[in-house]
Design a protein around this motif. Structure first.
Motif, PDB file in Angstrom:
ATOM      1  N   ASN A  75       4.649  -6.200   2.622  1.00 53.09           N
ATOM      2  CA  ASN A  75       3.229  -6.474   2.394  1.00 53.09           C
ATOM      3  C   ASN A  75       2.915  -7.928   2.080  1.00 53.09           C
ATOM      4  O   ASN A  75       1.813  -8.250   1.660  1.00 53.09           O
ATOM      5  CB  ASN A  75       2.692  -5.595   1.254  1.00 53.09           C
ATOM      6  CG  ASN A  75       3.476  -5.800  -0.026  1.00 53.09           C
ATOM      7  OD1 ASN A  75       4.323  -6.687  -0.110  1.00 53.09           O
ATOM      8  ND2 ASN A  75       3.218  -4.964  -1.010  1.00 53.09           N
ATOM      9  N   SER A  76       3.896  -8.848   2.265  1.00 52.81           N
ATOM     10  CA  SER A  76       3.616 -10.259   1.973  1.00 52.81           C
ATOM     11  C   SER A  76       4.550 -11.175   2.751  1.00 52.81           C
ATOM     12  O   SER A  76       5.654 -10.785   3.144  1.00 52.81           O
ATOM     13  CB  SER A  76       3.744 -10.538   0.469  1.00 52.81           C
ATOM     14  OG  SER A  76       5.113 -10.437   0.074  1.00 52.81           O
ATOM     15  N   LEU A  93      -2.009  -8.547   2.630  1.00 56.69           N
ATOM     16  CA  LEU A  93      -3.029  -7.751   3.306  1.00 56.69           C
ATOM     17  C   LEU A  93      -4.423  -8.094   2.805  1.00 56.69           C
ATOM     18  O   LEU A  93      -5.413  -7.943   3.521  1.00 56.69           O
ATOM     19  CB  LEU A  93      -2.759  -6.259   3.085  1.00 56.69           C
ATOM     20  CG  LEU A  93      -1.535  -5.673   3.803  1.00 56.69           C
ATOM     21  CD1 LEU A  93      -1.310  -4.237   3.354  1.00 56.69           C
ATOM     22  CD2 LEU A  93      -1.723  -5.731   5.317  1.00 56.69           C
ATOM     23  N   ASP A  94      -4.538  -8.594   1.563  1.00 61.05           N
ATOM     24  CA  ASP A  94      -5.841  -8.874   0.966  1.00 61.05           C
ATOM     25  C   ASP A  94      -6.359 -10.269   1.292  1.00 61.05           C
ATOM     26  O   ASP A  94      -7.555 -10.523   1.181  1.00 61.05           O
ATOM     27  CB  ASP A  94      -5.761  -8.722  -0.566  1.00 61.05           C
ATOM     28  CG  ASP A  94      -5.375  -7.316  -0.961  1.00 61.05           C
ATOM     29  OD1 ASP A  94      -5.792  -6.390  -0.254  1.00 61.05           O
ATOM     30  OD2 ASP A  94      -4.660  -7.159  -1.969  1.00 61.05           O
ATOM     31  N   GLY A  95      -5.466 -11.206   1.645  1.00 60.97           N
ATOM     32  CA  GLY A  95      -5.955 -12.560   1.886  1.00 60.97           C
ATOM     33  C   GLY A  95      -4.857 -13.545   2.215  1.00 60.97           C
ATOM     34  O   GLY A  95      -3.700 -13.181   2.454  1.00 60.97           O
ATOM     35  N   GLU A 147      13.546  -7.000   1.371  1.00 64.96           N
ATOM     36  CA  GLU A 147      13.166  -8.392   1.624  1.00 64.96           C
ATOM     37  C   GLU A 147      14.143  -9.082   2.569  1.00 64.96           C
ATOM     38  O   GLU A 147      15.339  -8.784   2.587  1.00 64.96           O
ATOM     39  CB  GLU A 147      13.110  -9.154   0.292  1.00 64.96           C
ATOM     40  CG  GLU A 147      12.751 -10.604   0.403  1.00 64.96           C
ATOM     41  CD  GLU A 147      12.872 -11.314  -0.941  1.00 64.96           C
ATOM     42  OE1 GLU A 147      11.826 -11.633  -1.519  1.00 64.96           O
ATOM     43  OE2 GLU A 147      14.022 -11.551  -1.389  1.00 64.96           O
ATOM     44  N   ILE A 148      13.610 -10.013   3.358  1.00 64.88           N
ATOM     45  CA  ILE A 148      14.422 -10.952   4.138  1.00 64.88           C
ATOM     46  C   ILE A 148      14.119 -12.346   3.611  1.00 64.88           C
ATOM     47  O   ILE A 148      12.954 -12.748   3.507  1.00 64.88           O
ATOM     48  CB  ILE A 148      14.090 -10.874   5.635  1.00 64.88           C
ATOM     49  CG1 ILE A 148      14.438  -9.485   6.186  1.00 64.88           C
ATOM     50  CG2 ILE A 148      14.836 -11.957   6.413  1.00 64.88           C
ATOM     51  CD1 ILE A 148      14.081  -9.311   7.642  1.00 64.88           C
ATOM     52  N   ARG A 149      15.202 -13.103   3.279  1.00 62.19           N
ATOM     53  CA  ARG A 149      15.029 -14.437   2.694  1.00 62.19           C
ATOM     54  C   ARG A 149      15.787 -15.470   3.522  1.00 62.19           C
ATOM     55  O   ARG A 149      16.969 -15.284   3.802  1.00 62.19           O
ATOM     56  CB  ARG A 149      15.536 -14.473   1.258  1.00 62.19           C
ATOM     57  CG  ARG A 149      15.488 -15.843   0.597  1.00 62.19           C
ATOM     58  CD  ARG A 149      15.967 -15.747  -0.843  1.00 62.19           C
ATOM     59  NE  ARG A 149      15.981 -17.030  -1.516  1.00 62.19           N
ATOM     60  CZ  ARG A 149      17.022 -17.859  -1.595  1.00 62.19           C
ATOM     61  NH1 ARG A 149      18.181 -17.489  -1.008  1.00 62.19           N
ATOM     62  NH2 ARG A 149      16.953 -19.014  -2.218  1.00 62.19           N
ATOM     63  N   LEU A 150      15.062 -16.559   3.915  1.00 60.68           N
ATOM     64  CA  LEU A 150      15.685 -17.678   4.620  1.00 60.68           C
ATOM     65  C   LEU A 150      15.574 -18.899   3.721  1.00 60.68           C
ATOM     66  O   LEU A 150      14.477 -19.217   3.207  1.00 60.68           O
ATOM     67  CB  LEU A 150      14.976 -17.957   5.954  1.00 60.68           C
ATOM     68  CG  LEU A 150      15.199 -16.969   7.105  1.00 60.68           C
ATOM     69  CD1 LEU A 150      14.363 -15.721   6.902  1.00 60.68           C
ATOM     70  CD2 LEU A 150      14.860 -17.618   8.438  1.00 60.68           C
ATOM     71  N   TYR A 151      16.698 -19.588   3.521  1.00 59.35           N
ATOM     72  CA  TYR A 151      16.733 -20.726   2.601  1.00 59.35           C
ATOM     73  C   TYR A 151      17.511 -21.866   3.247  1.00 59.35           C
ATOM     74  O   TYR A 151      18.623 -21.656   3.748  1.00 59.35           O
ATOM     75  CB  TYR A 151      17.384 -20.315   1.279  1.00 59.35           C
ATOM     76  CG  TYR A 151      17.562 -21.451   0.300  1.00 59.35           C
ATOM     77  CD1 TYR A 151      16.488 -21.932  -0.434  1.00 59.35           C
ATOM     78  CD2 TYR A 151      18.818 -22.035   0.117  1.00 59.35           C
ATOM     79  CE1 TYR A 151      16.645 -22.974  -1.342  1.00 59.35           C
ATOM     80  CE2 TYR A 151      18.989 -23.067  -0.790  1.00 59.35           C
ATOM     81  CZ  TYR A 151      17.898 -23.540  -1.516  1.00 59.35           C
ATOM     82  OH  TYR A 151      18.061 -24.571  -2.394  1.00 59.35           O
ATOM     83  N   VAL A 152      16.894 -23.092   3.254  1.00 59.18           N
ATOM     84  CA  VAL A 152      17.537 -24.280   3.822  1.00 59.18           C
ATOM     85  C   VAL A 152      17.388 -25.406   2.817  1.00 59.18           C
ATOM     86  O   VAL A 152      16.291 -25.647   2.288  1.00 59.18           O
ATOM     87  CB  VAL A 152      16.898 -24.686   5.171  1.00 59.18           C
ATOM     88  CG1 VAL A 152      17.576 -25.934   5.713  1.00 59.18           C
ATOM     89  CG2 VAL A 152      16.988 -23.550   6.173  1.00 59.18           C
ATOM     90  N   VAL A 153      18.505 -26.124   2.548  1.00 62.75           N
ATOM     91  CA  VAL A 153      18.463 -27.258   1.637  1.00 62.75           C
ATOM     92  C   VAL A 153      19.101 -28.460   2.311  1.00 62.75           C
ATOM     93  O   VAL A 153      20.126 -28.348   2.984  1.00 62.75           O
ATOM     94  CB  VAL A 153      19.184 -26.931   0.303  1.00 62.75           C
ATOM     95  CG1 VAL A 153      20.638 -26.561   0.546  1.00 62.75           C
ATOM     96  CG2 VAL A 153      19.088 -28.114  -0.654  1.00 62.75           C
TER      97      VAL A 153
END
Length: 512
Positions: A174-175, A194-196, A153-159
């Motif tokens: 896949n998401s 991929l499904d929607g 996973e790659i996670r970007l977080y800004v507060v």
């Protein structure tokens, strides 16, 4: 600079330095990766830090500084005006510069050490920070971001603690998920797989709206704290709209087979149009809105309403049925036409009844074997406007009147005026009358009738020296020119002549 201060030689000691090279370039630092440049390397370069900087801002700063030359100077034991402020123009020892640093000495003369120090001295000895720069650095300290990366996973977080908002983006194989959230409970989420694809938004009142899109279905939903939910679902085979709240629900389904509505009550408000394919209303299509239900055929056990409009196809209303509580003539149910009105019984009689009794019967004659007729039963045929209308007209006469008793003609003295018992002027008219016998052109029996010819009566009136207004026994229709007679007008003439003959006979016979 907001003001100018003059010191001249009112200083204990004056130290001067050569003028610095003019500013020819401005570097505006926004963050570690972004900077804006203005100018060239021919002179001094000024670097400034501003998280809100723009290229236009860098250009404006360079344009403002290019016209000035900065000359460092230091004055000790100066008799400086206590009202002088940093940024004022300063003239001392014949040099004009800016007042950039002051240090007040509380002695008898209230002297001051100040001037325009060089760059190094200014940063070490004079640490002034403006309110704007202080606020910027304070907000930067309360805004932070994080980037984390793993094999999955790659996670970007800004507060942003100032505005109470935080946002997060998560990316996997896949998401993709994006979420923005505020401290007051508002959340918006976007998710793609991929499904929607789906979107969800909620607010501080507990209302939630969502959208979901897949290859076989499109769905939107809005819900609230009180249990109210509205939903739209679209599939290949049709569309479904549903709503529910506090134990009640309604649903509309649209498929190729038709429209199905499931609800305890159905109310159309405002302009809402459902139009099927197939042509104009009345030819396979239906129009429903806040004022109209327009279709080819309406079939129902009951129709409830205050008014029913009657109109032919593709035309405005030509009639109306007003439906009200009916007890008197002023509040009766009314069938009203804006033009002609026709009641038709194609294969039978037409009846009009009141209180269960036959009132008016239009007889076709088919069932009874009689001629077509109009039967008035259980009542009299009356007029509601006496002396205003006629039974028939000169050109529209009744053929025959059949009466069980003689007709009653009004002859009350209160109905007459200009009464005279002298009938002598009608003696000549009586003698000029020409009795005849004849047969009618429209007659069917071939029998002879006796009477007068109306034109002969008119000629007799004229020859007797009378005006047409003196005798109403004949009439002439002004439109058709057709003549007619009032035979009852001749009765009094006959009685008058008989009475005169009787008196003459008595006189001749000597009878008193």
């Amino acid at each position: 600079m907001s003001d100018k201060v003059y010191l001249g030689r009112a200083v204990g000691q004056l130290s001067e330095s050569p003028a610095l090279a003019p500013v020819s370039k401005v570097v505006l630092l926004v963050d570690d990766d972004t900077a804006y440049f203005a100018g060239d390397e021919t002179g001094r370069t000024m670097e400034l830090t501003c998280p809100y900087g723009t290229q236009a801002m860098a250009n404006n700063i360079l344009a403002s500084l290019r016209a000035y030359t900065y000359r460092p100077i230091q004055a000790q034991d100066a008799l400086l005006d206590p009202a002088a402020e940093l940024g004022d123009g300063l003239t001392v020892g014949g040099v004009y510069t800016v007042l950039a640093q002051t240090e007040l000495t509380f002695d008898a003369l209230m002297t001051c050490d100040g001037g325009a120090p060089g760059k190094t001295e200014q940063e070490s000895e004079y640490r002034y920070q403006s309110p704007v720069l202080s606020d910027i650095q304070h907000q930067i300290a309360r805004t932070r971001s994080e980037i984390t990366k793993t094999a999955e996973e790659i996670r970007l977080y800004v507060v942003n603690e100032v505005e109470g908002v935080e946002s997060e983006l998560r990316l996997t194989a896949n998401s993709l998920t994006v979420q923005i959230q505020s401290v007051d409970g508002r959340v918006s989420t976007l998710s793609q797989t991929l499904d929607g694809f789906s979107i969800k938004v909620s607010d501080i009142d507990g209302r939630v709206g969502s959208l979901s899109l897949t290859v076989d279905k499109f769905e939107t939903e809005v819900s609230g704290l009180n249990g109210a939910v509205t939903k739209i679902e679209q599939k290949v085979d049709g569309i479904t709209l549903s709503a529910q709240t506090q134990g009640t629900s309604s649903k509309i389904s649209l498929t190729s087979q038709g429209i199905e509505i499931s609800s305890a009550d159905i109310t159309f408000q405002g302009l809402v149009t459902f139009e099927e394919l197939g042509g104009s209303p009345g030819a396979g299509s239906t129009l429903i809105n806040g004022a109209w239900l327009q279709t080819g055929t309406v079939s129902a056990s009951f129709l409830s309403g205050e008014q029913i409009l009657l109109r032919p196809a593709n035309d405005w209303a030509s009639g109306v049925i007003d439906i009200t509580g009916a007890s008197t003539s002023t509040s009766a149910i009314e069938l009203r036409s804006f033009g002609a009105l026709r009641l038709t019984g194609l294969n039978g009689d037409v009846f009009m009844q009141a209180k269960g009794m036959q009132y008016l019967h239009l007889v076709t004659g088919v069932a009874s074997g009689t001629i077509p007729s109009v039967v008035v039963g259980n009542g009299s045929l009356l007029t509601n406007n006496p002396l205003a209308f006629s039974l028939g007209l000169p050109g529209q006469k009744w053929k025959t009147a059949y009466l069980a008793e003689p007709a009653s003609i009004g002859s009350d003295a209160n109905m007459k005026h200009s009464v005279s018992y002298d009938t002598s002027k009608y003696d000549a008219l009586f003698d000029l009358l020409k009795p005849v016998f004849y047969r009618y052109n429209h007659g069917e029996s071939g029998r002879y009738h006796t009477g007068f010819i109306a034109q002969d009566v008119e000629e007799a009136v004229k020859n007797a020296g009378l005006e047409s207004t003196d005798f109403a026994g004949y009439l002439k229709d002004q439109k058709t020119g057709e003549y007619s007679l009032r035979y009852e007008e001749f009765i009094s003439l006959c009685v008058d002549q008989i009475q005169k003959l009787k008196q003459r006979v008595k006189k001749l016979e000597g009878i008193e």
